[in-house]
Enzyme design. Structure first.
Site, PDB file in Angstrom:
ATOM      1  N   CYS A 277      40.349  31.016  44.419  1.00  0.00           N
ATOM      2  CA  CYS A 277      39.058  31.711  44.395  1.00  0.00           C
ATOM      3  C   CYS A 277      38.801  32.662  45.566  1.00  0.00           C
ATOM      4  O   CYS A 277      38.324  33.784  45.350  1.00  0.00           O
ATOM      5  CB  CYS A 277      37.915  30.724  44.216  1.00  0.00           C
ATOM      6  N   ARG A 306      48.564  21.441  47.125  1.00  0.00           N
ATOM      7  CA  ARG A 306      47.593  20.463  47.612  1.00  0.00           C
ATOM      8  C   ARG A 306      48.334  19.197  48.031  1.00  0.00           C
ATOM      9  O   ARG A 306      49.222  18.731  47.312  1.00  0.00           O
ATOM     10  CB  ARG A 306      46.557  20.130  46.535  1.00  0.00           C
ATOM     11  N   GLN A 324      47.596  26.988  38.348  1.00  0.00           N
ATOM     12  CA  GLN A 324      46.322  26.929  37.631  1.00  0.00           C
ATOM     13  C   GLN A 324      46.192  28.126  36.697  1.00  0.00           C
ATOM     14  O   GLN A 324      46.524  29.242  37.074  1.00  0.00           O
ATOM     15  CB  GLN A 324      45.156  26.948  38.611  1.00  0.00           C
ATOM     16  N   ASP A 326      43.813  30.101  36.092  1.00  0.00           N
ATOM     17  CA  ASP A 326      42.554  30.302  36.801  1.00  0.00           C
ATOM     18  C   ASP A 326      41.875  31.606  36.390  1.00  0.00           C
ATOM     19  O   ASP A 326      42.546  32.589  36.049  1.00  0.00           O
ATOM     20  CB  ASP A 326      42.854  30.366  38.307  1.00  0.00           C
ATOM     21  N   HIS A 328      38.034  33.877  37.517  1.00  0.00           N
ATOM     22  CA  HIS A 328      36.723  33.925  38.177  1.00  0.00           C
ATOM     23  C   HIS A 328      35.956  35.107  37.625  1.00  0.00           C
ATOM     24  O   HIS A 328      36.465  36.229  37.583  1.00  0.00           O
ATOM     25  CB  HIS A 328      36.895  34.019  39.692  1.00  0.00           C
ATOM     26  N   LYS A 408      28.468  22.172  36.082  1.00  0.00           N
ATOM     27  CA  LYS A 408      29.723  22.506  35.404  1.00  0.00           C
ATOM     28  C   LYS A 408      29.792  21.848  34.027  1.00  0.00           C
ATOM     29  O   LYS A 408      29.031  20.933  33.707  1.00  0.00           O
ATOM     30  CB  LYS A 408      30.920  22.051  36.233  1.00  0.00           C
ATOM     31  N   HIS A 454      33.703  29.833  37.966  1.00  0.00           N
ATOM     32  CA  HIS A 454      35.100  29.386  37.995  1.00  0.00           C
ATOM     33  C   HIS A 454      35.427  28.866  36.603  1.00  0.00           C
ATOM     34  O   HIS A 454      34.602  28.170  35.992  1.00  0.00           O
ATOM     35  CB  HIS A 454      35.301  28.237  38.988  1.00  0.00           C
TER      36      HIS A 454
END
Length: 584
Positions: A277, A306, A324, A326, A328, A408, A454
């Site tokens: 992000c 991670r 991911q 991902d 945004h 979320k 997100h």
């Protein structure tokens, strides 16, 4: 006491079964200390501290003692005692772990215990009336675990078990467990040559083999094309960045234990990225944005790193380096609901394309600790809820389970064994736009802060791939299969025709292999079935003479003779429609 008229729910039964197991363990192994024994999905576990690990033979002995205690019908008695009295009681019992738990409670709090026979445990309950009210149970396996999940704490021995309403339910569950073992992605990943993990590289890091990489490529290609079609722009970002970026984002404050140790590069500290992000925010900030530009949708298959403790790693499902899917979204406040609705439609389309048609949806609301104005939270939560209603999706509200920066939606998919997997998520974020002070020019010429959403459709490619392996038991649908067709000539004399057929298929984009080994055709067919290749073409003298092919599906014993053109039409239609049939 035991009352046959009372119908207990499975959670209560399993909670009581965990206590029954702990009682049996302490009777058989008096030196054992008990810690915690929670209910989990489809069962329970209990963690124990003892000098030596449990062995499989111990489980049979413990289970037999549990049965004895169950038949005795020991009354289960609830009692409330003051905190100080509870500490004294468990100290006298030598249960230091229970004492540590009680000491973490506030002064003056009333403590609840449950007793059955000589056994007393710290517990909030509820429980069944007596040990005879636990209908059927079975102990499954053991593992080790750290006290409170911290590797600096003592190592404990964990025993897993399950409990059900009757023997029929238990038998059905054991059957599902056996099928799950056959489908274990770690087992199939090796057998199908999809991926490996190597201690020389490090735990939790994946090596994608050619066949696994081919499937990943197909997933990524589909993902990218659909994102372009849905108004997204693809971006790529680095694998590391200066620590200052993660200080600004708040990750060093809120997420530090999951971030790998900083690296010194030319006197500056860098870390491997745990998230994508902040990079997408930097791209948004790279030039002045107008309200006319919004919404802006950046998507990336971004690999993040991670730190997960070794004990938490599990095949592809829990790793240290993963990609991911991902995205945004940067939008005006009045665009949130529309963007959420579009995202929900997009998620369901993607999941259905991979063969997932059942799911559970959760709306998570404001937690106790949060950032941003309450009015913004209420508006964002309403937008999420309205989008769910507009899409017609059934959902459950999960109070207080939103992330600190916004509410979320989470989606769990149901696989072919009726298990649920957490994959998709949509999160509204007030925190990062504020921290990075991003803005756009509104219609009146003033600078305004955009709302950031997100969004992940599949979660991570590694976890989703593991889910796909188990969902299909490695027998991927035709469009995803790394090898779609294998050609099996009966003898060496049929190699020339095999090559001719292979070239025609390859020319049309079909992924094809030939098995030219000097083996019997039955052996070759079994090998192809073990590799779960969707179609086999058996070629002999008759096929070569008639210029046809003998086609057999991976799970079928029937062979169909076809012209190659007709077979190609079938393949193309299945691929284009992303045809999926779990049972074929």
């Amino acid at each position: 006491m035991n009352d046959p008229k009372i119908k207990y729910d499975l959670e209560t039964i399993r909670h009581s079964a965990a206590h029954l197991m702990a009682q049996a363990v302490q009777q058989l192994f008096p030196e054992t200390k008990v810690t915690i024994g929670p209910v989990i999905e489809d069962g329970f576990y209990y963690d124990f501290q003892r000098p030596t690990p449990f062995v499989p033979e111990d489980l049979a002995t413990i289970e037999a003692r549990m049965l004895e205690l169950s038949k005795k019908g020991l009354e289960i008695v609830r009692k409330e005692i003051p905190r100080d009295e509870a500490i004294k009681k468990f100290k006298e019992m030598g249960e230091s772990f229970k004492v540590e738990i009680i000491e973490s409670f506030p002064d003056g709090e009333t403590i609840t215990t449950y007793s059955q026979g000589e056994f007393t445990d710290l517990c909030r309950g509820p429980h069944v009336g007596s040990t005879k009210d636990i209908p059927v149970f079975k102990l499954l396996h053991t593992s080790s675990a750290y006290w409170r999940g911290d590797e600096r704490n003592p190592v404990l021995q964990r025993i897993y078990g399950t409990a059900w309403n009757d023997k029929k339910e238990l038998k059905a569950y054991i059957t599902r467990l056996e099928e799950a073992k056959k489908r274990d992605h770690r087992k199939l990943g090796k057998e199908l040559d999809l991926y490996t993990m190597n201690d020389d590289i490090g735990p939790g890091l994946i090596l994608w083999h050619p066949k696994g990489a081919r499937i990943r490529h197909l997933i990524e290609e589909f993902w990218k094309n659909e994102h372009f079609a849905n108004g997204y722009e693809l971006v790529y970002t680095p694998h590391a960045a200066r620590v200052d970026l993660w200080k600004t984002s708040g990750h060093m404050e809120f997420y530090k234990e999951n971030i790998f140790s900083p690296m010194d590069i030319e006197g500056k500290e860098y870390v491997m990225k745990p998230m994508n992000c902040p990079f997408h925010i930097q791209i948004f900030q790279s030039r002045l944005r107008s309200y006319r530009d919004l919404p802006i949708r950046f998507a990336e298959l971004g690999t993040v790193y991670r730190y997960e403790r070794s004990g938490a790693l599990h095949g592809l499902l829990r790793v240290r380096g993963f990609t991911q899917d991902d995205a945004h979204l940067f939008c005006r406040f009045n665009q949130i609901e529309e963007e959420i609705s579009k995202t929900l439609d997009f998620i369901l389309f993607i999941l259905k394309s991979f063969g997932f048609h059942e799911y559970k949806v959760y709306l998570s609301t404001r937690p106790e600790k949060f950032v941003g104005a309450e009015s913004d939270w209420e508006s964002a939560t309403s937008a999420l809820e309205n989008a769910l209603k507009t899409t017609g999706i059934e959902y459950e509200v999960d109070p207080g389970e939103g992330v600190f920066y916004g509410p979320k939606i989470d989606i769990k998919i149901k696989d072919s064994l009726n298990r649920f997997w957490q994959v998709s998520t949509i999160q509204v974020d007030f925190n990062l736009p504020h921290r990075f002070e991003i803005s756009y020019i509104e219609e009146d010429g003033k600078r305004c802060q955009p709302v950031m959403i997100h969004r992940a459709l599949m979660g991570s490619l590694e976890r989703f791939f593991g889910c796909l392996i188990e969902h299909y038991a490695g027998a991927f649908p035709l469009w995803m299969a790394p090898v779609q067709v294998i050609i099996l000539p009966i003898t060496d004399a049929h190699h020339e025709y095999s090559e001719e057929v292979a070239q025609k298929l390859k020319k049309e984009g079909i992924r094809v292999e030939k098995d030219l080994r000097n083996e019997k055709i039955g052996f070759k067919i079994r090998e192809a079935q073990m590799q779960k290749i969707p179609y086999m073409i058996v070629l002999g003298s008759q096929e070569a003479e008639d210029q046809v092919i003998a086609v057999r599906k991976r799970r079928s014993k029937l062979t169909e003779t076809l012209k190659i053109e007709a077979f190609l039409e079938t393949l193309k239609r299945e691929i284009e429609e992303k045809y999926i049939d779990i049972l074929e």
